[in-house]
Motif scaffolding. Structure first.
Motif, PDB file in Angstrom:
ATOM      1  N   THR A  39       8.438  -2.655 -34.169  1.00 52.03           N
ATOM      2  CA  THR A  39       7.558  -2.966 -32.612  1.00 52.03           C
ATOM      3  C   THR A  39       7.937  -4.706 -32.819  1.00 52.03           C
ATOM      4  N   THR A  40       7.692  -4.698 -31.887  1.00 47.18           N
ATOM      5  CA  THR A  40       8.253  -5.796 -31.219  1.00 47.18           C
ATOM      6  C   THR A  40       7.065  -5.896 -29.592  1.00 47.18           C
ATOM      7  N   VAL A  41       6.790  -7.187 -29.839  1.00 46.11           N
ATOM      8  CA  VAL A  41       5.302  -7.810 -28.881  1.00 46.11           C
ATOM      9  C   VAL A  41       6.096  -8.428 -28.193  1.00 46.11           C
ATOM     10  N   GLU A  42       5.790  -7.920 -26.332  1.00 47.73           N
ATOM     11  CA  GLU A  42       6.297  -9.332 -25.130  1.00 47.73           C
ATOM     12  C   GLU A  42       4.651  -9.897 -25.103  1.00 47.73           C
ATOM     13  N   GLU A  43       4.594 -11.134 -24.640  1.00 43.32           N
ATOM     14  CA  GLU A  43       3.523 -11.707 -24.072  1.00 43.32           C
ATOM     15  C   GLU A  43       4.163 -12.783 -23.513  1.00 43.32           C
ATOM     16  N   ALA A  44       3.024 -13.262 -22.129  1.00 42.39           N
ATOM     17  CA  ALA A  44       3.701 -14.004 -21.807  1.00 42.39           C
ATOM     18  C   ALA A  44       2.667 -15.559 -22.127  1.00 42.39           C
ATOM     19  N   VAL A  45       4.030 -16.668 -22.252  1.00 46.35           N
ATOM     20  CA  VAL A  45       3.402 -17.813 -23.155  1.00 46.35           C
ATOM     21  C   VAL A  45       2.838 -18.142 -22.301  1.00 46.35           C
ATOM     22  N   LEU A  46       1.460 -18.920 -22.372  1.00 45.59           N
ATOM     23  CA  LEU A  46       0.467 -19.484 -22.293  1.00 45.59           C
ATOM     24  C   LEU A  46       0.467 -20.872 -22.762  1.00 45.59           C
ATOM     25  N   ALA A  47       0.565 -22.415 -22.534  1.00 47.20           N
ATOM     26  CA  ALA A  47       1.282 -23.435 -23.446  1.00 47.20           C
ATOM     27  C   ALA A  47       0.202 -24.282 -22.550  1.00 47.20           C
ATOM     28  N   VAL A  48      -0.367 -24.538 -24.335  1.00 42.80           N
ATOM     29  CA  VAL A  48      -1.309 -25.810 -23.757  1.00 42.80           C
ATOM     30  C   VAL A  48      -0.577 -27.723 -24.537  1.00 42.80           C
ATOM     31  N   VAL A  49      -0.766 -28.014 -22.833  1.00 41.61           N
ATOM     32  CA  VAL A  49      -0.438 -29.537 -23.211  1.00 41.61           C
ATOM     33  C   VAL A  49      -1.078 -30.668 -23.947  1.00 41.61           C
ATOM     34  N   LYS A  50      -0.937 -31.219 -24.799  1.00 44.16           N
ATOM     35  CA  LYS A  50      -1.983 -32.096 -25.799  1.00 44.16           C
ATOM     36  C   LYS A  50      -1.601 -33.443 -24.738  1.00 44.16           C
ATOM     37  N   ARG A  51      -2.631 -34.544 -25.575  1.00 43.75           N
ATOM     38  CA  ARG A  51      -2.807 -35.544 -25.084  1.00 43.75           C
ATOM     39  C   ARG A  51      -0.974 -36.397 -25.510  1.00 43.75           C
ATOM     40  N   SER A  52      -0.959 -36.239 -26.484  1.00 49.88           N
ATOM     41  CA  SER A  52       0.558 -36.809 -26.207  1.00 49.88           C
ATOM     42  C   SER A  52       1.633 -36.066 -25.757  1.00 49.88           C
ATOM     43  N   GLY A  53       1.340 -34.946 -24.895  1.00 53.73           N
ATOM     44  CA  GLY A  53       2.437 -34.382 -24.015  1.00 53.73           C
ATOM     45  C   GLY A  53       3.309 -33.930 -24.572  1.00 53.73           C
ATOM     46  N   VAL A  54       2.960 -33.501 -25.769  1.00 58.29           N
ATOM     47  CA  VAL A  54       3.673 -31.820 -26.655  1.00 58.29           C
ATOM     48  C   VAL A  54       2.827 -31.115 -26.530  1.00 58.29           C
ATOM     49  N   THR A  55       3.794 -29.674 -25.679  1.00 58.77           N
ATOM     50  CA  THR A  55       3.071 -28.400 -25.593  1.00 58.77           C
ATOM     51  C   THR A  55       3.097 -27.607 -27.002  1.00 58.77           C
ATOM     52  N   GLU A  56       1.747 -26.297 -26.961  1.00 59.82           N
ATOM     53  CA  GLU A  56       2.212 -25.031 -28.366  1.00 59.82           C
ATOM     54  C   GLU A  56       1.839 -24.526 -26.917  1.00 59.82           C
ATOM     55  N   PRO A  57       1.518 -23.546 -27.855  1.00 57.30           N
ATOM     56  CA  PRO A  57       1.752 -21.781 -27.237  1.00 57.30           C
ATOM     57  C   PRO A  57       0.048 -22.041 -27.407  1.00 57.30           C
ATOM     58  N   PHE A  58      -0.700 -21.643 -26.317  1.00 59.24           N
ATOM     59  CA  PHE A  58      -1.614 -21.259 -26.871  1.00 59.24           C
ATOM     60  C   PHE A  58      -2.392 -20.252 -28.067  1.00 59.24           C
ATOM     61  N   SER A  59      -3.758 -20.965 -28.997  1.00 55.37           N
ATOM     62  CA  SER A  59      -3.288 -20.255 -29.867  1.00 55.37           C
ATOM     63  C   SER A  59      -5.358 -20.194 -30.126  1.00 55.37           C
ATOM     64  N   ARG A  60      -5.705 -18.445 -30.395  1.00 55.23           N
ATOM     65  CA  ARG A  60      -6.489 -17.904 -30.329  1.00 55.23           C
ATOM     66  C   ARG A  60      -7.644 -18.508 -31.880  1.00 55.23           C
ATOM     67  N   GLU A  61      -6.678 -18.403 -32.753  1.00 54.12           N
ATOM     68  CA  GLU A  61      -7.100 -19.207 -33.813  1.00 54.12           C
ATOM     69  C   GLU A  61      -7.330 -20.534 -33.786  1.00 54.12           C
ATOM     70  N   LYS A  62      -6.998 -21.060 -33.596  1.00 54.00           N
ATOM     71  CA  LYS A  62      -7.059 -22.432 -32.811  1.00 54.00           C
ATOM     72  C   LYS A  62      -8.885 -22.628 -32.298  1.00 54.00           C
ATOM     73  N   VAL A  63      -8.524 -22.293 -30.906  1.00 51.92           N
ATOM     74  CA  VAL A  63      -9.953 -22.312 -30.779  1.00 51.92           C
ATOM     75  C   VAL A  63     -11.073 -22.036 -31.635  1.00 51.92           C
ATOM     76  N   ILE A  64     -10.445 -21.042 -31.875  1.00 52.36           N
ATOM     77  CA  ILE A  64     -11.801 -20.616 -33.647  1.00 52.36           C
ATOM     78  C   ILE A  64     -12.327 -21.497 -34.621  1.00 52.36           C
ATOM     79  N   ARG A  65     -11.138 -22.256 -34.623  1.00 50.13           N
ATOM     80  CA  ARG A  65     -11.081 -23.379 -35.268  1.00 50.13           C
ATOM     81  C   ARG A  65     -11.869 -24.406 -35.595  1.00 50.13           C
TER      82      ARG A  65
END
Ligand SMILES: [Zn+2]
Length: 157
Positions: A39-65
């Protein structure tokens, strides 16, 4: 997408369906070499831009943490947190931008967290908005009271 069993590079889609209200597509694939399915899962990437300018994928886990610390000792369970993270993601996605600054994730957390637990909300807001004085808390609590009162009024009509 390589077959996870034999590493063959070609596969055939045997089924695809939308999941999470159309935010992702899950495909069942069959390897053209070994015939096994995966099985593969395809989803549109939602990127979060950090203050340092680095982007990372949005993560629900991070919100929870991010909020779980504020929720310590509060009557909030894992399901509540999962639902909160889901709401945060929905509100961010509904804004329609592919890239969002990290502080907007924080902003998107405030509303659902306030609905969930007022004490956790105050704790989170105090860190997030860098409360520096008792007055900051007093103002936030006054706003909270005002919001609760207007909610009650809405519910009564
Ligand atoms: Zn294979």
């Amino acid at each position: 997408m390589r077959c996870p069993f034999c590493r063959h590079s070609d596969s055939r889609v045997v089924d695809s369906r939308e999941v999470e209200d159309g935010q992702a597509i899950r495909r069942r694939r069959s390897c053209t070499e070994c015939g096994r399915r995966f099985t593969t899962v395809e989803e549109a990437v939602l990127a979060v831009v950090k203050r340092s300018g680095v982007t990372e994928p949005f993560s629900r886990e991070k919100v929870i943490r991010g909020v779980s610390r504020a929720c310590q000792g509060r009557p909030v369970n894992d399901d509540d947190l999962a639902l909160l993270a889901h709401k945060v993601e929905e509100s961010i996605r509904s804004a329609g931008a592919a890239e969002i600054p990290s502080h907007e994730v924080g902003l998107a957390i405030l509303g659902p967290l306030r609905d969930l637990d007022e004490v956790a909300y105050l704790r989170f807001a105090s860190v997030y908005r860098s409360f520096s004085s008792v007055e900051d808390f007093e103002k936030e609590i006054a706003d909270l009271r005002a919001a609760i009162t207007s909610n009650d009024t809405e519910n009564n009509t």
